[in-house]
Scaffold this motif. Structure first.
Motif, mmCIF file in Angstrom:
data_model
loop_
_atom_site.group_PDB
_atom_site.id
_atom_site.type_symbol
_atom_site.label_atom_id
_atom_site.label_comp_id
_atom_site.label_asym_id
_atom_site.label_seq_id
_atom_site.Cartn_x
_atom_site.Cartn_y
_atom_site.Cartn_z
ATOM 1 N N GLU A 234 -8.156 9.263 5.841
ATOM 2 C CA GLU A 234 -8.108 10.664 5.402
ATOM 3 C C GLU A 234 -6.705 11.101 4.976
ATOM 4 O OE1 GLU A 234 -10.436 13.427 7.840
ATOM 5 O OE2 GLU A 234 -11.273 11.696 8.903
ATOM 6 N N ASP A 235 -5.844 10.120 4.704
ATOM 7 C CA ASP A 235 -4.497 10.411 4.217
ATOM 8 C C ASP A 235 -4.475 10.380 2.692
ATOM 9 O OD1 ASP A 235 -3.415 10.561 6.791
ATOM 10 O OD2 ASP A 235 -3.041 8.390 6.853
ATOM 11 N N GLU A 236 -3.618 11.198 2.111
ATOM 12 C CA GLU A 236 -3.435 11.173 0.668
ATOM 13 C C GLU A 236 -2.675 9.900 0.297
ATOM 14 O OE1 GLU A 236 -1.044 13.784 -2.691
ATOM 15 O OE2 GLU A 236 -2.060 14.860 -1.061
ATOM 16 N N ILE A 237 -3.236 9.129 -0.632
ATOM 17 C CA ILE A 237 -2.612 7.860 -1.015
ATOM 18 C C ILE A 237 -2.087 7.871 -2.447
ATOM 19 C CG2 ILE A 237 -3.956 6.508 0.628
ATOM 20 C CD1 ILE A 237 -5.747 5.665 -1.703
ATOM 21 N N GLY A 238 -2.376 8.943 -3.172
ATOM 22 C CA GLY A 238 -1.897 9.019 -4.539
ATOM 23 C C GLY A 238 -2.250 10.334 -5.181
ATOM 24 N N ASP B 263 0.820 -1.209 0.000
ATOM 25 C CA ASP B 263 0.000 0.000 0.000
ATOM 26 C C ASP B 263 0.855 1.260 0.000
ATOM 27 O OD1 ASP B 263 -2.242 -1.579 0.027
ATOM 28 O OD2 ASP B 263 -2.469 -1.524 2.193
ATOM 29 N N THR B 264 1.735 1.362 -0.956
ATOM 30 C CA THR B 264 2.592 2.530 -1.057
ATOM 31 C C THR B 264 1.848 3.679 -1.719
ATOM 32 O OG1 THR B 264 3.434 1.729 -3.178
ATOM 33 C CG2 THR B 264 4.663 1.110 -1.199
ATOM 34 N N TYR B 265 2.407 4.860 -1.588
ATOM 35 C CA TYR B 265 1.872 6.042 -2.265
ATOM 36 C C TYR B 265 2.053 5.870 -3.778
ATOM 37 C CZ TYR B 265 1.102 11.005 -3.316
ATOM 38 O OH TYR B 265 0.616 12.189 -3.806
ATOM 39 N N ILE B 266 1.013 6.224 -4.534
ATOM 40 C CA ILE B 266 1.027 6.023 -5.988
ATOM 41 C C ILE B 266 0.882 7.370 -6.685
ATOM 42 C CG2 ILE B 266 -0.127 4.932 -7.947
ATOM 43 C CD1 ILE B 266 -1.213 2.842 -5.944
ATOM 44 N N GLU B 267 1.842 7.689 -7.512
ATOM 45 C CA GLU B 267 1.737 8.922 -8.296
ATOM 46 C C GLU B 267 1.782 8.575 -9.781
ATOM 47 O OE1 GLU B 267 3.468 13.473 -8.561
ATOM 48 O OE2 GLU B 267 4.580 11.961 -7.413
ATOM 49 N N ALA C 116 -5.523 14.903 -5.782
ATOM 50 C CA ALA C 116 -5.036 14.064 -4.698
ATOM 51 C C ALA C 116 -6.094 13.015 -4.367
ATOM 52 C CB ALA C 116 -4.728 14.901 -3.468
ATOM 53 N N VAL C 117 -5.720 11.752 -4.471
ATOM 54 C CA VAL C 117 -6.610 10.660 -4.095
ATOM 55 C C VAL C 117 -6.431 10.401 -2.607
ATOM 56 C CG1 VAL C 117 -7.249 8.260 -4.515
ATOM 57 C CG2 VAL C 117 -6.364 9.666 -6.392
ATOM 58 N N VAL C 118 -7.535 10.417 -1.866
ATOM 59 C CA VAL C 118 -7.483 10.352 -0.403
ATOM 60 C C VAL C 118 -8.195 9.098 0.093
ATOM 61 C CG1 VAL C 118 -8.140 11.533 1.737
ATOM 62 C CG2 VAL C 118 -7.355 12.861 -0.238
ATOM 63 N N SER C 119 -7.594 8.424 1.061
ATOM 64 C CA SER C 119 -8.212 7.250 1.671
ATOM 65 C C SER C 119 -9.413 7.674 2.514
ATOM 66 C CB SER C 119 -7.214 6.516 2.559
ATOM 67 O OG SER C 119 -7.873 5.637 3.445
ATOM 68 N N PRO C 120 -10.597 7.083 2.294
ATOM 69 C CA PRO C 120 -11.752 7.458 3.103
ATOM 70 C C PRO C 120 -11.705 6.900 4.519
ATOM 71 C CG PRO C 120 -12.350 5.707 1.602
ATOM 72 C CD PRO C 120 -10.946 6.106 1.250
ATOM 73 N N THR D 125 -11.682 7.378 -7.902
ATOM 74 C CA THR D 125 -11.186 6.015 -8.133
ATOM 75 C C THR D 125 -10.527 5.935 -9.499
ATOM 76 O OG1 THR D 125 -13.433 5.448 -8.839
ATOM 77 C CG2 THR D 125 -12.802 4.803 -6.602
ATOM 78 N N SER D 126 -9.438 6.660 -9.639
ATOM 79 C CA SER D 126 -8.706 6.661 -10.902
ATOM 80 C C SER D 126 -7.438 5.820 -10.861
ATOM 81 C CB SER D 126 -8.336 8.098 -11.301
ATOM 82 O OG SER D 126 -9.472 8.804 -11.731
#
Length: 482
Positions: free
Chosen positions: A33-37, A2-6, A26-30, A187-188
């Motif tokens: 609430e952290d940015e994950i990508g 589950d690493t950060y994805i850019e 910025a894609v955020v985990s619901p 969800t991209s």
């Protein structure tokens, strides 16, 4: 894992292309609430490039997809299915990280299910009668052909991103169309994995193009002069706006929109079976499913019994981390969606509904709404008429089968529904009289072989089944001399 994805590019014309704008999302985990990508946001110029690539793959005798036979298209689709299936667990986990879908269901609906849809339509491509010769009343004959409608704009939401994308991509490819897919920004990240599967499968350049975007990209696609057909899943207000544009352009459109489906519990129903079924029929994906039976219609003679059973079901769910296999209800996709659902809960209180579920403690972080049941819900109340899209149920009494049918048919929607009874034939008779595109007796499960879609405010057209490919085909009559 589950690493950060850019991501910094789009999948266009069979390759990764740089954005023509500078906006990112910025894609955020619901759940945390952290940015994950982070992804680029497609604008009008990016859409232009994707549509142009789709057009090149379709038009002309040397265009790769136009020149492919149905069997060759089916071969490519089956390779695509294998590549998607190999990534099913990866897709499932990635979707869960983005929208909060419980991991217990996510690999199936975002990986294995889409692969099955591809294989189903590959089979149809092999067996469909693409051309037939009919005798004419003049003594000559007519060659009747099925031909692809053209370039398809597929616009999908965030709740079931891979499944809903494939209900459009698979029949379009089987028909010989090319596709520009616009996934929802929320969800991209998983859409890039889909692109990698398409590339591995060897889909010709331009057959599938993927451009994550927001309102600008969506509006550009819907009205683009290079697009021949629009396929959209999303909210009813957005669907109405798309229908207006497509109507003006005389552009074919398929719309799978919202719902406010009813579960009709008949007086002979086994409540243990009802509550076991409602766990998925009414709460699947944290309530973020269009066809869910979110109105429970209970016979007056058993009303409190039904209400107590549904309340116990909701109170018994494990709410928490969606990546935990034990979790039944995860967070909603965004803070905005959580606030929207909480607004409906507040309206139910203000309009006199009786909340019967206990208030459970939510996780300290994340956009959670606990499963909520309201009793004493009158049919005119807001929560009985409007789609909530969260884990909230409304329970309403009825005094006769005729009243139950009137209540079930008493909204502008007509997408799903269920009937619960010990007598299957009686349930089927009731089901036939509900104005809806689909309905189940003692359960509800989409069938790849059968059409799915809505009536009224729930949409236009059908997806899945052999009917699903019809939306991507045009008929041509070639009149031949004697």
């Amino acid at each position: 894992m589950d690493t950060y994805i850019e991501r910094t590019s789009y999948y266009i014309d069979g390759d990764w292309q740089q954005p023509l704008g500078s906006e990112t999302y910025a894609v955020v985990s619901p759940s945390t609430e952290d940015e994950i990508g982070r992804i680029p946001v497609a604008g009008a110029k990016d859409v232009d490039a994707a549509v142009a690539a789709a057009r090149r793959a379709l038009d002309g005798p040397d265009a790769p997809w136009a020149a492919a036979s149905p069997a060759e298209r089916a071969d490519a689709m089956e390779r695509f299915a294998a590549a998607v299936e190999a990534r099913a667990d990866q897709l499932g986990r990635l979707v869960t990280r983005q929208n909060g879908m419980p991991i217990s269901m996510s690999p199936l609906v975002n990986g294995y299910g889409p692969a099955a849809i591809l294989r189903y339509y590959a089979g149809l491509a092999r067996t469909l009668q693409w051309e037939e010769r009919r005798p004419s009343f003049t003594g000559t004959s007519t060659l009747v052909r099925r031909e692809p409608v053209g370039v398809v704009a597929a616009i999908v939401p965030w709740n079931y991103p891979q499944a809903l994308a494939m209900t459009k991509i698979a029949p379009a490819l089987a028909a010989g169309c090319t596709v520009v897919l616009k996934p929802a920004l929320e969800t991209s990240l998983d859409a890039y994995v889909l692109a990698e599967a398409a590339a591995e499968a060897g889909l010709p350049p331009g057959v599938l193009n993927i451009v994550p975007g927001g309102l600008e990209a969506g509006e550009t696609l819907v009205s683009h002069p290079g697009v021949d057909k629009v396929a959209f899943t999303g909210s009813t207000p957005a669907g109405r706006a798309i229908a207006e544009v497509c109507g003006r352009l005389l552009r074919p459109v398929t719309l799978e929109l919202g719902g406010k489906s009813a579960a009709i519990v008949l007086d002979d129903a086994d409540l243990e079976a009802v509550t076991a079924g409602l766990a998925t029929v009414s709460f699947a994906n944290n309530g973020q499913t269009c066809h869910l039976s979110t109105r429970i219609l209970a016979p007056a003679s058993r009303y409190e019994e039904v209400l107590d059973a549904v309340t116990a079901l909701a109170d018994g769910f494990t709410v928490g981390d969606p990546l935990d296999p034990a979790t039944a209800v995860g967070p909603l996709v965004s803070a905005r969606q959580r606030d929207r659902v909480e607004g409906y809960i507040a309206s139910a209180h203000s309009e006199g509904a009786r909340r019967t579920t206990r208030r459970t403690r939510r996780p300290d972080r994340g956009w959670y709404v606990e499963p909520t049941v309201f009793g004493d819900v009158r049919p005119e109340m807001t929560i009985a008429q409007e789609e909530i899209f969260g884990p909230v149920l409304a329970v309403t009494p009825y005094s006769s089968d005729e009243e139950a049918l009137a209540l079930a048919n008493g909204t502008e929607f007509g997408l799903g529904g269920t009937v619960w009874t010990a007598d299957v034939e009686r349930g089927a008779d009731i089901a036939r009289r509900v104005r809806t595109g689909s309905i189940g007796v003692n359960g509800y499960a989409l069938d790849l072989h059968s059409p799915f879609g809505g009536r009224g405010a729930s949409g236009l057209g059908r997806e899945l089944g052999p009917e699903g490919i019809s939306a991507y085909l045009e008929w041509k009559s070639v009149y031949l001399p004697s």
